[in-house]
Design a protein around this motif. Structure first.
Motif, PDB file in Angstrom:
ATOM      1  N   ILE A  82       0.825  -1.204   0.000  1.00 15.20           N
ATOM      2  CA  ILE A  82       0.000   0.000   0.000  1.00 15.20           C
ATOM      3  C   ILE A  82       0.857   1.251   0.000  1.00 15.20           C
ATOM      4  N   LYS A  83       0.553   2.121  -0.935  1.00 11.85           N
ATOM      5  CA  LYS A  83       1.200   3.431  -0.893  1.00 11.85           C
ATOM      6  C   LYS A  83       0.226   4.403  -0.240  1.00 11.85           C
ATOM      7  N   PRO A  84       0.701   5.142   0.747  1.00  9.91           N
ATOM      8  CA  PRO A  84      -0.191   6.039   1.494  1.00  9.91           C
ATOM      9  C   PRO A  84      -1.003   6.941   0.580  1.00  9.91           C
ATOM     10  N   LYS A  85      -0.363   7.524  -0.412  1.00 11.32           N
ATOM     11  CA  LYS A  85      -1.067   8.442  -1.319  1.00 11.32           C
ATOM     12  C   LYS A  85      -2.234   7.737  -1.993  1.00 11.32           C
ATOM     13  N   VAL A  86      -1.960   6.546  -2.520  1.00  9.82           N
ATOM     14  CA  VAL A  86      -2.991   5.792  -3.223  1.00  9.82           C
ATOM     15  C   VAL A  86      -4.141   5.479  -2.274  1.00  9.82           C
ATOM     16  N   LEU A  87      -3.772   5.000  -1.113  1.00  8.47           N
ATOM     17  CA  LEU A  87      -4.775   4.640  -0.106  1.00  8.47           C
ATOM     18  C   LEU A  87      -5.713   5.798   0.167  1.00  8.47           C
ATOM     19  N   VAL A  88      -5.100   6.912   0.534  1.00  5.56           N
ATOM     20  CA  VAL A  88      -5.867   8.082   0.932  1.00  5.56           C
ATOM     21  C   VAL A  88      -6.704   8.610  -0.227  1.00  5.56           C
ATOM     22  N   THR A  89      -6.105   8.648  -1.391  1.00  8.76           N
ATOM     23  CA  THR A  89      -6.817   9.148  -2.564  1.00  8.76           C
ATOM     24  C   THR A  89      -8.037   8.302  -2.874  1.00  8.76           C
ATOM     25  N   ARG A  90      -7.849   7.009  -2.885  1.00 12.23           N
ATOM     26  CA  ARG A  90      -8.951   6.110  -3.212  1.00 12.23           C
ATOM     27  C   ARG A  90     -10.070   6.205  -2.183  1.00 12.23           C
ATOM     28  N   LEU A  91      -9.698   6.193  -0.927  1.00 14.70           N
ATOM     29  CA  LEU A  91     -10.732   6.243   0.110  1.00 14.70           C
ATOM     30  C   LEU A  91     -11.465   7.580   0.070  1.00 14.70           C
ATOM     31  N   ASN A  92     -10.719   8.642  -0.125  1.00 17.07           N
ATOM     32  CA  ASN A  92     -11.360   9.952  -0.264  1.00 17.07           C
ATOM     33  C   ASN A  92     -12.395   9.921  -1.366  1.00 17.07           C
ATOM     34  N   ALA A  93     -12.002   9.353  -2.493  1.00 13.56           N
ATOM     35  CA  ALA A  93     -12.892   9.324  -3.648  1.00 13.56           C
ATOM     36  C   ALA A  93     -14.162   8.541  -3.329  1.00 13.56           C
ATOM     37  N   ILE A  94     -13.985   7.385  -2.720  1.00 15.99           N
ATOM     38  CA  ILE A  94     -15.131   6.539  -2.394  1.00 15.99           C
ATOM     39  C   ILE A  94     -16.072   7.249  -1.426  1.00 15.99           C
ATOM     40  N   LEU A  95     -15.500   7.860  -0.413  1.00 16.66           N
ATOM     41  CA  LEU A  95     -16.341   8.486   0.608  1.00 16.66           C
ATOM     42  C   LEU A  95     -16.988   9.759   0.094  1.00 16.66           C
ATOM     43  N   ARG A  96     -16.319  10.420  -0.811  1.00 12.02           N
ATOM     44  CA  ARG A  96     -16.925  11.615  -1.398  1.00 12.02           C
ATOM     45  C   ARG A  96     -18.181  11.210  -2.164  1.00 12.02           C
ATOM     46  N   ARG A  97     -18.037  10.149  -2.929  1.00 10.46           N
ATOM     47  CA  ARG A  97     -19.178   9.627  -3.674  1.00 10.46           C
ATOM     48  C   ARG A  97     -20.324   9.328  -2.713  1.00 10.46           C
ATOM     49  N   LYS A  98     -19.990   8.684  -1.616  1.00 10.31           N
ATOM     50  CA  LYS A  98     -21.006   8.314  -0.637  1.00 10.31           C
ATOM     51  C   LYS A  98     -21.712   9.556  -0.102  1.00 10.31           C
ATOM     52  N   ILE A  99     -20.935  10.539   0.274  1.00 13.51           N
ATOM     53  CA  ILE A  99     -21.504  11.759   0.837  1.00 13.51           C
ATOM     54  C   ILE A  99     -22.444  12.416  -0.161  1.00 13.51           C
ATOM     55  N   LYS A 100     -22.022  12.433  -1.410  1.00 14.02           N
ATOM     56  CA  LYS A 100     -22.842  13.061  -2.434  1.00 14.02           C
ATOM     57  C   LYS A 100     -24.170  12.334  -2.580  1.00 14.02           C
ATOM     58  N   GLU A 101     -24.102  10.998  -2.567  1.00 12.75           N
ATOM     59  CA  GLU A 101     -25.318  10.210  -2.721  1.00 12.75           C
ATOM     60  C   GLU A 101     -26.299  10.493  -1.604  1.00 12.75           C
ATOM     61  N   MET A 102     -25.746  10.708  -0.401  1.00  8.89           N
ATOM     62  CA  MET A 102     -26.627  10.896   0.731  1.00  8.89           C
ATOM     63  C   MET A 102     -27.079  12.341   0.893  1.00  8.89           C
TER      64      MET A 102
END
Lengths: 225, 225
Positions: free
Chosen positions: A109-129
């Motif tokens: 795991i590269k920290p940047k990748v991890l954080v970027t991906r999770l940010n993206a996923i959670l942003r999507r979630k927030i938008k949906e809700m």
DNA sequence: CCTTATTGTTATCTAATTGTTAATCGGTTT
DNA sequence: AAACCGATTAACAATTAGATAACAATAAGG
């Protein structure tokens, strides 16, 4: 940094757990940990995380099984599951998909990748809700139709303009820094220059009038109350 | 995951019950279970499921008998019955048809098949129950005849065009993303490319005129109010 | 089986959106 | 008043999404 979400990390290796945990906390997430699936479930039940980061290979209860149980539980309808998989175990992708995982991150795991991906996923979630429409001042900003209503007048904004206005209007009076705005509207994958935001602000002002968006010099923009 | 329907699963083998239950819950269904026909009836009465999945071979009250009773009860006019049959018991197909079953799924059950078939059946159901016609602007969009009436003019659309227009018109003003449209009009078994939707939109516009369907760039299409 | 209509794909063209740059403005500081 | 700062604005460039046409595949009907 503001509180942006709860993440439960499940992995049997303490080193990895700490490494991930550290990187996510730094990002502003509220992080919980568990050493295996069995222990993870009751913790998850209690804290209702927004996202569970799940190692595939674990003793006691592996990721696949844990994921299946999570997805079968209606308590976790709102919970995303992301697998951590060693690259070699690519078979797990098939099984994992079947188990209902929402995404994968490959080890190492590269920290940047991890954080970027999770940010993206959670942003999507927030938008949906997010609420589908906002009423502020004399405006109705409506996600359903992507229109701004002022009285019986309909105003059409371009997509980015709409998202930007929607963001500012979601917390009238609060000043959003350019950094804020970039992260929320553009997402951190994309890289655009600061002035771009100014230009979009101007376009919105052109279409709606100057009275809605205020400038706070040296800080950012806000929706005027 | 949204709530898409209630399913009652009836089977005497606990393993199968759990297996099916798990797969359907994962899909977003609200799942109830019963171990035999006798117990199934009162549960069904209470929860009014959209679909009952019925094992043919059961002790106490078998599937055929249960199905007959269900179909005889006007409470279940709106309820679909699907039989689970072991391949060897093909005689049951005759009997089952006679008893009024709506479909069959053969054991051994593959999760994909199960889910796909039930999705298809319930989608059909939802469509059938939907209002048979929609009046918007100067149009009458009529499911019965698959015709669009404008004044005394009748306009004929092809099936897919009709379904697409019907979807958009079911919520005038709301923007449907291509993803939305694909799911609702094509269903998730089929895979077509995004541009296909554009082409159908164009066909509809050709036949009806441009004033009905609006484009929201970067988002999707909507029926203009 | 053949014909026709429907459905789906692809490539090209067009227009709107999005992004960049640089000149300018207005206020502040020195 | 000159220099400075960040924001505004206009003009322009790049990118992207959608419209459209032409074509291919598939399904339906005779």
């Amino acid at each position: 940094m503001e509180n942006i979400g709860k993440i439960l990390v499940v992995d049997d290796e303490a080193d990895i757990l700490e490494f991930i945990s550290y990187n996510l906390k730094k990002e502003g997430y509220e992080v919980y940990t568990a050493p295996n699936g069995k222990e993870a479930l009751p913790i998850a039940k209690k804290i209702k995380p927004d996202l569970i980061l799940l190692d595939v290979m674990m003793p006691v209860m592996d990721g696949i099984e844990t994921c299946k149980r999570i997805k079968a539980d209606t308590d976790f309808d709102q919970t995303y599951v992301v697998f951590l998989t060693a690259r070699s175990e690519d078979y797990s992708e098939i099984e994992g998909l079947d188990a209902g995982a929402d995404d994968y991150i490959a080890k190492p795991i590269k920290p940047k990748v991890l954080v970027t991906r999770l940010n993206a996923i959670l942003r999507r979630k927030i938008k949906e809700m997010a609420a589908p429409s906002i009423k502020v001042k004399d405006l109705l900003i409506d996600r359903e139709s992507f229109l701004i209503y002022r009285g019986d007048q309909k105003i059409q904004l371009a997509r980015k303009e709409f998202e930007l206005l929607f963001l500012l209007a979601s917390k009238p009076g609060k000043v959003f820094t350019r950094e804020n705005i970039l992260e929320k509207v553009w997402g951190d994958e994309v890289l655009v220059v600061d002035r771009t935001i100014d230009v979009h602000i101007r376009k919105i002002r052109e279409k709606l009038g100057d009275e809605y968006i205020g400038t706070v010099k040296g800080v950012g923009y806000k929706f005027e109350i």
